[in-house]
Design an enzyme around this catalytic site. Sequence first.
Site, short mmCIF file in Angstrom:
data_model
loop_
_atom_site.label_atom_id
_atom_site.label_comp_id
_atom_site.label_asym_id
_atom_site.label_seq_id
_atom_site.Cartn_x
_atom_site.Cartn_y
_atom_site.Cartn_z
N ASP A 114 0.86 -1.19 0.00
CA ASP A 114 0.00 0.00 0.00
C ASP A 114 0.89 1.23 0.00
OD1 ASP A 114 -2.39 -1.44 0.07
OD2 ASP A 114 -2.47 -1.45 2.25
N ASP A 132 -6.85 -1.66 -4.72
CA ASP A 132 -7.90 -1.31 -3.74
C ASP A 132 -8.86 -0.28 -4.33
OD1 ASP A 132 -6.60 -2.93 -1.85
OD2 ASP A 132 -5.53 -1.23 -0.96
#
Length: 159
Positions: A114, A132
């Site tokens: 991330d 995501d």
Amino acid sequence: MLILSISMTIVLLDQVSKFLVRQNIPLCHGMDQNVIIPGFFNLTHIQNTGAAWGILSGLSSWLAVLSFIVLILLVLFHRHVESKSIVYKIAMGLMTGGIIGNLIDRLRLGCVTDFLDFCFWGWHFPAFNVGDSAICIGVGLYLLWQFLEQKTGEQSVDH
């Protein structure tokens, strides 16, 4: 064909962006980040072994199995959908591409990379990635498609 094209594009964008982050930004410890727009947007490098926002942390293997099951269910579901509008196709492409992008990370690395880090009015949103984003946008479009399909169905019944 549109679903496959979108899905492959998302997987490519997701994997290239994560590769660049892993190569160029040191792994984050605490709140380390590269400020891009002060008080709003940062780049960081986090290894997430959980699901969205770090929930279910440490369950990456189980989440990989769940991702694979969801992909199979999406394919089976797709075969039974009669109305396949452009909104539906885009939603399916985004969702499958995002799931595959994160699944690749889980299988290869045991975690998901991330790196997109936003703050809104003093609230810090947990870091996320391209996959995501695609999943969330895809789910939103799918819900919109369902709403529009219901409205269209109701109008045909009313007339």
